[in-house]
Design a protein around this motif. Structure first.
Motif, PDB file in Angstrom:
ATOM      1  N   VAL A 191       0.930  -1.294  -0.006  1.00  0.00           N
ATOM      2  CA  VAL A 191       0.131  -0.300  -0.006  1.00  0.00           C
ATOM      3  C   VAL A 191       0.900   1.300   0.004  1.00  0.00           C
ATOM      4  CG1 VAL A 191      -2.022  -1.033   1.261  1.00  0.00           C
ATOM      5  CG2 VAL A 191      -0.167  -0.035   2.502  1.00  0.00           C
ATOM      6  N   ASP A 192       0.321   2.309  -0.408  1.00  0.00           N
ATOM      7  CA  ASP A 192       1.148   3.802  -0.173  1.00  0.00           C
ATOM      8  C   ASP A 192       0.731   4.305   1.107  1.00  0.00           C
ATOM      9  OD1 ASP A 192      -1.446   4.746  -0.659  1.00  0.00           O
ATOM     10  OD2 ASP A 192      -0.891   5.062  -2.861  1.00  0.00           O
ATOM     11  N   ASP A 193       1.038   5.406   1.271  1.00  0.00           N
ATOM     12  CA  ASP A 193       0.850   6.043   2.603  1.00  0.00           C
ATOM     13  C   ASP A 193      -0.695   6.316   3.052  1.00  0.00           C
ATOM     14  OD1 ASP A 193       3.497   5.945   3.194  1.00  0.00           O
ATOM     15  OD2 ASP A 193       4.033   7.910   2.550  1.00  0.00           O
ATOM     16  N   THR A 194      -1.306   6.218   1.948  1.00  0.00           N
ATOM     17  CA  THR A 194      -2.848   6.334   2.092  1.00  0.00           C
ATOM     18  C   THR A 194      -3.626   5.245   2.499  1.00  0.00           C
ATOM     19  OG1 THR A 194      -3.393   5.899  -0.057  1.00  0.00           O
ATOM     20  CG2 THR A 194      -3.189   8.343   0.320  1.00  0.00           C
ATOM     21  N   TYR A 195      -2.861   4.101   2.605  1.00  0.00           N
ATOM     22  CA  TYR A 195      -3.456   2.682   2.775  1.00  0.00           C
ATOM     23  C   TYR A 195      -4.052   1.975   1.701  1.00  0.00           C
ATOM     24  CZ  TYR A 195      -1.373   3.708   7.077  1.00  0.00           C
ATOM     25  OH  TYR A 195      -0.261   4.029   7.883  1.00  0.00           O
TER      26      TYR A 195
ATOM     27  N   ALA B 163      -5.636  -1.897   2.436  1.00  0.00           N
ATOM     28  CA  ALA B 163      -5.103  -2.680   3.417  1.00  0.00           C
ATOM     29  C   ALA B 163      -4.693  -2.038   4.947  1.00  0.00           C
ATOM     30  CB  ALA B 163      -3.953  -3.655   3.123  1.00  0.00           C
ATOM     31  N   VAL B 164      -4.979  -2.447   5.882  1.00  0.00           N
ATOM     32  CA  VAL B 164      -4.867  -1.785   7.271  1.00  0.00           C
ATOM     33  C   VAL B 164      -4.265  -2.510   8.274  1.00  0.00           C
ATOM     34  CG1 VAL B 164      -6.477   0.059   6.689  1.00  0.00           C
ATOM     35  CG2 VAL B 164      -7.253  -2.029   7.778  1.00  0.00           C
ATOM     36  N   GLY B 165      -3.577  -2.092   9.382  1.00  0.00           N
ATOM     37  CA  GLY B 165      -3.010  -3.106  10.502  1.00  0.00           C
ATOM     38  C   GLY B 165      -1.989  -3.649   9.738  1.00  0.00           C
ATOM     39  N   ILE B 166      -1.693  -4.957  10.706  1.00  0.00           N
ATOM     40  CA  ILE B 166      -0.709  -5.800  10.272  1.00  0.00           C
ATOM     41  C   ILE B 166      -0.658  -6.118   8.824  1.00  0.00           C
ATOM     42  CG2 ILE B 166       0.338  -8.024  10.797  1.00  0.00           C
ATOM     43  CD1 ILE B 166      -0.376  -7.685  13.720  1.00  0.00           C
ATOM     44  N   ALA B 167      -1.962  -6.292   8.136  1.00  0.00           N
ATOM     45  CA  ALA B 167      -2.114  -6.724   6.923  1.00  0.00           C
ATOM     46  C   ALA B 167      -1.322  -6.058   5.668  1.00  0.00           C
ATOM     47  CB  ALA B 167      -3.585  -6.797   6.581  1.00  0.00           C
TER      48      ALA B 167
ATOM     49  N   ALA C  83      -2.349   0.173  13.891  1.00  0.00           N
ATOM     50  CA  ALA C  83      -3.508  -0.198  13.402  1.00  0.00           C
ATOM     51  C   ALA C  83      -4.795   0.207  13.511  1.00  0.00           C
ATOM     52  CB  ALA C  83      -3.822  -1.877  14.135  1.00  0.00           C
ATOM     53  N   ASP C  84      -5.049   0.894  14.571  1.00  0.00           N
ATOM     54  CA  ASP C  84      -6.300   1.746  14.673  1.00  0.00           C
ATOM     55  C   ASP C  84      -6.277   3.037  13.718  1.00  0.00           C
ATOM     56  OD1 ASP C  84      -8.608   1.453  16.249  1.00  0.00           O
ATOM     57  OD2 ASP C  84      -8.073   3.394  17.120  1.00  0.00           O
ATOM     58  N   GLU C  85      -4.997   3.627  13.640  1.00  0.00           N
ATOM     59  CA  GLU C  85      -4.590   5.013  12.988  1.00  0.00           C
ATOM     60  C   GLU C  85      -4.840   4.627  11.459  1.00  0.00           C
ATOM     61  OE1 GLU C  85      -4.098   8.448  14.001  1.00  0.00           O
ATOM     62  OE2 GLU C  85      -5.281   7.334  15.587  1.00  0.00           O
ATOM     63  N   SER C  86      -4.197   3.349  10.887  1.00  0.00           N
ATOM     64  CA  SER C  86      -4.240   3.087   9.715  1.00  0.00           C
ATOM     65  C   SER C  86      -5.610   3.031   9.167  1.00  0.00           C
ATOM     66  CB  SER C  86      -3.407   1.941   9.350  1.00  0.00           C
ATOM     67  OG  SER C  86      -3.816   0.863   9.949  1.00  0.00           O
ATOM     68  N   ALA C  87      -6.538   2.490   9.849  1.00  0.00           N
ATOM     69  CA  ALA C  87      -7.973   1.809   9.590  1.00  0.00           C
ATOM     70  C   ALA C  87      -8.752   3.277   9.498  1.00  0.00           C
ATOM     71  CB  ALA C  87      -8.591   1.330  10.905  1.00  0.00           C
ATOM     72  N   LYS C  88      -8.319   4.343  10.422  1.00  0.00           N
ATOM     73  CA  LYS C  88      -9.134   5.185  10.354  1.00  0.00           C
ATOM     74  C   LYS C  88      -8.815   6.361   9.019  1.00  0.00           C
ATOM     75  CE  LYS C  88      -9.803   6.307  15.444  1.00  0.00           C
ATOM     76  NZ  LYS C  88      -9.184   6.423  16.320  1.00  0.00           N
ATOM     77  N   THR C  89      -7.474   6.057   8.563  1.00  0.00           N
ATOM     78  CA  THR C  89      -6.943   6.648   7.589  1.00  0.00           C
ATOM     79  C   THR C  89      -7.818   6.151   6.017  1.00  0.00           C
ATOM     80  OG1 THR C  89      -5.057   7.182   8.661  1.00  0.00           O
ATOM     81  CG2 THR C  89      -4.915   7.550   6.275  1.00  0.00           C
ATOM     82  N   ALA C  90      -7.769   4.744   6.163  1.00  0.00           N
ATOM     83  CA  ALA C  90      -8.170   4.327   5.147  1.00  0.00           C
ATOM     84  C   ALA C  90      -9.709   4.318   4.927  1.00  0.00           C
ATOM     85  CB  ALA C  90      -8.174   2.612   5.245  1.00  0.00           C
TER      86      ALA C  90
ATOM     87  N   ARG D 146      -0.773   8.927   6.032  1.00  0.00           N
ATOM     88  CA  ARG D 146      -0.623   8.906   7.607  1.00  0.00           C
ATOM     89  C   ARG D 146       0.429   7.661   7.296  1.00  0.00           C
ATOM     90  NH1 ARG D 146      -0.280  10.784  12.428  1.00  0.00           N
ATOM     91  NH2 ARG D 146      -1.862   9.762  14.080  1.00  0.00           N
ATOM     92  N   PRO D 147       1.557   7.979   6.962  1.00  0.00           N
ATOM     93  CA  PRO D 147       2.666   6.803   7.000  1.00  0.00           C
ATOM     94  C   PRO D 147       2.832   5.982   8.058  1.00  0.00           C
ATOM     95  CG  PRO D 147       3.791   9.003   6.216  1.00  0.00           C
ATOM     96  CD  PRO D 147       2.242   9.297   6.790  1.00  0.00           C
ATOM     97  N   MET D 148       2.710   4.789   8.164  1.00  0.00           N
ATOM     98  CA  MET D 148       2.877   3.998   9.459  1.00  0.00           C
ATOM     99  C   MET D 148       4.167   4.307  10.236  1.00  0.00           C
ATOM    100  SD  MET D 148       1.693   0.125  10.078  1.00  0.00           S
ATOM    101  CE  MET D 148       0.224   0.125   9.707  1.00  0.00           C
ATOM    102  N   GLY D 149       5.311   4.268   9.720  1.00  0.00           N
ATOM    103  CA  GLY D 149       6.444   4.742  10.483  1.00  0.00           C
ATOM    104  C   GLY D 149       6.408   6.032  11.011  1.00  0.00           C
ATOM    105  N   LYS D 150       5.597   7.034  10.695  1.00  0.00           N
ATOM    106  CA  LYS D 150       5.417   8.265  11.138  1.00  0.00           C
ATOM    107  C   LYS D 150       4.395   8.539  12.257  1.00  0.00           C
ATOM    108  CE  LYS D 150       8.549  10.488   8.649  1.00  0.00           C
ATOM    109  NZ  LYS D 150       9.669  10.176   9.680  1.00  0.00           N
ATOM    110  N   ILE D 151       3.571   7.311  12.594  1.00  0.00           N
ATOM    111  CA  ILE D 151       2.431   7.539  13.355  1.00  0.00           C
ATOM    112  C   ILE D 151       3.228   7.422  14.956  1.00  0.00           C
ATOM    113  CG2 ILE D 151       0.683   6.099  14.618  1.00  0.00           C
ATOM    114  CD1 ILE D 151      -0.028   5.008  11.633  1.00  0.00           C
ATOM    115  N   PRO D 152       2.765   8.438  15.779  1.00  0.00           N
ATOM    116  CA  PRO D 152       3.382   8.262  16.873  1.00  0.00           C
ATOM    117  C   PRO D 152       3.481   6.901  17.749  1.00  0.00           C
ATOM    118  CG  PRO D 152       1.775  10.264  16.693  1.00  0.00           C
ATOM    119  CD  PRO D 152       1.861   9.295  15.702  1.00  0.00           C
ATOM    120  N   GLY D 153       4.743   6.968  18.321  1.00  0.00           N
ATOM    121  CA  GLY D 153       4.710   5.707  19.090  1.00  0.00           C
ATOM    122  C   GLY D 153       3.925   5.786  20.433  1.00  0.00           C
TER     123      GLY D 153
END
Ligand code: FAD
Length: 400
Positions: free
Chosen positions: A273-277, A287-291, A313-320, A337-344
């Motif tokens: 996927v790209d940064d938009t999922y 595709a979101v979360g671990i998938a 996982a939650d943030e990628s789902a909201k973005t998608a 919302r690139p996964m690597g840039k989501i706050p830890g």
């Protein structure tokens, strides 16, 4: 009317489905297909072997949540997706879709190491059955203690959870009065303690080394497991560790259904996927979360997996969900919302101790990252569990 099918009903799938329906309202159909009728709060499985949680305490039936949220729930297993035909097959029939969200999580790659897996003696706590089997073995171990090996295999997807189990196990050994009979070894593919598959956090290595020394836990970094026997674990390089009790976090790969659906995912079963999922080749698939596939931007001598934890996982789902709504409404600019840039945002429960990890970005470069130890008690993860299960029961998918 658009028909959106979400496959998966746990962290990423449930959030995607509820957010889609909440934002789209009447007039569009959201179907959530999942092989499990319940939401499972996986992070609390670490406590099940010690009887601190029952599976029923950490599961919530999906039916009433879906009903309240206007989502059609189908409890079925998807066997194959046909991305060129916009349809998928389940054991309860075929479904066509206009948009598809894949939130199918991981599969466990036990077969990558000889002897690892449910038929052997090494435990795995990441599934309800695995956690209950580990409970039986723990109860036997208390009666007949000996050496213990806890760790993460090469390419393990969630080394942090194995650390949590390690410290809980150590504390439970003390509580059971057997600690002086248990020699504990921690095995990790990490180049240094506290790498966690995210490149490490400032001060983390020192803190974990301090914990290991204080608690008298031996550790081997860059460990690569060659073979698992009925009472020994053999590492590449020849080290052989005897065990009376062992728990190893295996490598994760993508879901079976992705690997059986030509064109949908890569060879590991993750979906590009790209940064938009949004899928790199099929614009109506997300595709979101671990998938979702997320390339790891660092190399380690022994392979490591990146932890795609609950928050990303939650943030990628909201973005998608937001992006599908935009496409349905004819917009062309999608949210990134690139996964690597989501706050830890991670709480590591360490058995009557805890460490809270906060960073502005999951992966480096970061502006800030802190590990806050609490050596006296472990209340944060227990509070987080209560909050998250409340949020799920209420169907408040928009909350963090
Ligand atoms: C032991 C352990 C402890 C953890 N602790 C933490 C923690 O403390 N904090 C944290 O943030 N994260 C933690 N994690 C990680 C967290 O569990 C994951 O980030 C999260 O589960 C990912 O959500 P997901 O929705 O992508 O996948 P999953 O939660 O795995 O959900 C996958 C869904 O897909 C469904 N599915 C799969 N295949 C099919 C199919 N073919 N047909 C239909 N449905 C299908 C499943 O039934 C399930 O509903 C932990 C993980 C483990 C294993």
């Amino acid at each position: 009317m658009a028909k959106i099918v979400v496959v998966g009903g746990n962290f990423a799938g449930l959030t995607s489905a509820l957010e889609l329906k909440r934002k789209l309202g009447q007039g569009h159909q959201v179907i959530m297909i999942t092989k499990s009728p319940v939401f499972l709060f996986i992070p609390s499985l670490i406590w099940v072997p010690f009887g601190e949680r029952e599976i029923k305490d950490i599961t919530v039936a999906l039916e009433p949540i879906a009903k309240k949220g206007g989502v059609e729930l189908v409890v079925a297993e998807v066997s194959q997706v046909f991305p060129d035909e916009n349809k998928l097959i389940t054991n309860k029939g075929e479904y066509a879709y206009d948009y598809l969200v894949m939130a199918t999580g991981p599969e466990l790659a036990f077969d990558q190491i000889e002897g690892l897996g449910p038929k052997g003696n090494v435990s795995y706590i990441g599934t309800p059955n695995g956690a209950m089997e580990t409970r039986k073995r723990w109860q036997e171990f208390v009666k007949n203690p000996g050496p213990a090996v806890i760790g993460a295999a090469q390419a393990a997807g969630c080394a942090g959870a194995a650390y949590e189990f390690l410290f809980n196990f150590e504390q439970q050994c003390r509580a059971a009065g057997i600690r002086n009979k248990v020699n504990i070894t921690w095995l990790t593919p990490e180049p240094f303690l506290g790498h966690f598959g995210i490149g490490g956090i400032a001060g983390g290595e020192q803190m974990l080394k301090g914990f290991m020394k204080l608690l008298n836990i031996h550790y081997i970094t860059e460990a690569e497991i060659e073979k698992v026997g009925s009472d020994t674990i053999e590492l590449k390089g020849g080290t052989v560790l005897p065990y009376q009790f062992a728990m190893i976090m295996p490598a994760f790969i993508g879901a079976d259904v992705v690997r059986k659906s030509p064109g949908l995912g890569n060879e590991k079963g993750y979906i590009p996927v790209d940064d938009t999922y949004q899928h790199k080749h099929y614009p109506n698939i997300f595709a979101v979360g671990i998938a979702a596939d997320y390339p790891i931007p660092f190399k380690t001598r022994v392979p490591m997996g990146m932890p795609k934890t609950g928050y990303p996982a939650d943030e990628s789902a909201k973005t998608a969900a937001e992006n599908i709504v935009r496409l349905i409404h004819g917009q062309t600019t999608l949210k990134e919302r690139p996964m690597g840039k989501i706050p830890g945002l991670c709480i590591m429960d360490a058995g009557k101790k805890e460490v809270i990890i906060l960073s502005d970005s999951l992966l480096k470069p970061r502006k800030f990252a802190v590990m806050l130890p609490n050596p006296i008690y472990d209340v944060s993860k227990r509070m987080f569990e209560k909050y998250f299960l409340w949020k799920v029961r209420k169907g408040y998918s928009w909350l963090p």
